[in-house]
Design an enzyme around this catalytic site. Structure first.
Site, mmCIF file in Angstrom:
data_model
loop_
_atom_site.group_PDB
_atom_site.id
_atom_site.type_symbol
_atom_site.label_atom_id
_atom_site.label_comp_id
_atom_site.label_asym_id
_atom_site.label_seq_id
_atom_site.Cartn_x
_atom_site.Cartn_y
_atom_site.Cartn_z
ATOM 1 C CE LYS A 1 60.833 -2.219 70.815
ATOM 2 N NZ LYS A 1 61.278 -3.471 71.482
ATOM 3 C CE1 TYR B 1 57.626 -2.716 71.864
ATOM 4 C CE2 TYR B 1 58.138 -4.271 73.612
ATOM 5 C CZ TYR B 1 57.991 -3.988 72.278
ATOM 6 O OH TYR B 1 58.200 -4.970 71.342
#
Length: 291
Positions: free
Chosen positions: A163, A135
């Site tokens: 992400k 992320y």
């Protein structure tokens, strides 16, 4: 391939009146999300107020969500922090709860180097057998993980996706272009979901899906069947929601919107504060305009 589906929701954490985790409300929220297009749940991410949850609370939440979902969707546990050693220990504890994957946020506040990012994520990934979602969210962590570092990490066998919330489409395109086969890129920003799909992303880890999940799933599916005009029209229609849910500190707007929609999720823990009357009126207007 979309290992975690096209639409993953970074789920808010429901609280009771004493701001303790409300597991009954959590079940109702999960039902709402799954009925409106969510393919996977990210539990105890930033949207879930992870900085305010104790490790014990997070593990209890993981166990409950896994048990309640009962295979209906993938459950991804947010287990990263800026402390490598404690993140390893917590990830291993989370693995024992039965979650399907883990998400590691870039280490915040420390502002480490790219080599530091690589070594941190590598140590975490090697500590678990679970699939790993990286992320990258420089707006919150104060460090951007470059495409080169992401691609380095993508070579690790259980690092399966990222992400990407840098907002940098050039960086995202470089990752997609050079990623090893099977490594996937999810948009980390609702507002650039369609642009990310257009350059080869597989989906989005969304906040807005709490509110407009069915419309987002429709937009995504329209894109993948070649109905590009329809997808673009939906993107333009949903853009006020995408932006409005971050008009004041998240996840306050999302929790406010859910309450107004009749999905009870309770308040927020300090240092977040409840929406003001003016902010509540803004959310009401936002939902009315999208009705």
């Amino acid at each position: 391939m979309a290992l975690f589906g096209r639409l993953a929701t970074a789920m808010v954490t429901p609280f009771d009146q004493q701001l303790q985790i409300d597991f009954e409300k959590t079940e109702r929220l999960i039902d709402h999300l799954l009925s409106t297009g969510t393919d996977a749940l990210v539990v105890s991410g930033t949207t879930g107020e992870s900085p305010t949850l104790s490790s014990e609370e997070k593990l209890a939440l993981f166990r409950h969500v896994v048990q309640y979902v009962n295979g209906r969707c993938k459950v991804i546990a947010g287990t990263g922090s800026n402390d490598t050693a404690s993140s390893i220990a917590f990830t291993q504890a989370a693995e024992a709860t039965g979650v399907d994957a883990v998400m590691f946020v870039a280490p915040y506040y420390s502002r480490t180097s790219q080599e530091g990012l690589y070594q941190h994520f590598r140590a975490l990934a090697e500590s678990t057998r679970l699939p790993v979602m990286l992320y990258n969210v420089p707006g919150r962590t104060a460090v951007n993980m470059t495409a080169e570092t992401t691609l380095r990490l993508a070579k690790l066998p259980n690092v399966v996706c990222v992400k990407e919330a840098s907002g940098n489409l050039s960086q995202i395109a470089k990752i997609i272009e050079h990623a090893p086969e099977g490594f996937e890129v999810y948009s980390g920003d609702d507002g650039i979901t369609l642009p990310v799909l257009s350059i080869g992303g597989v989906g989005v880890v969304s906040v807005a899906s709490h509110v407009v999940g069915a419309q987002m799933q429709e937009m995504i599916q329209a894109f993948f069947v070649g109905k590009l005009d329809a997808a673009a029209a939906l993107h333009r229609k949903l853009l006020p929601i995408f932006e409005g849910l971050f008009a004041f500190p998240s996840p306050v707007p999302t929790k406010t919107a859910l309450e107004q929609m009749g999905v009870a999720v309770g308040g927020v823990r300090l240092p977040l504060v409840p929406a003001s009357d003016e902010e509540r009126a803004f959310i009401h207007s936002l939902l009315s305009d999208n009705a």
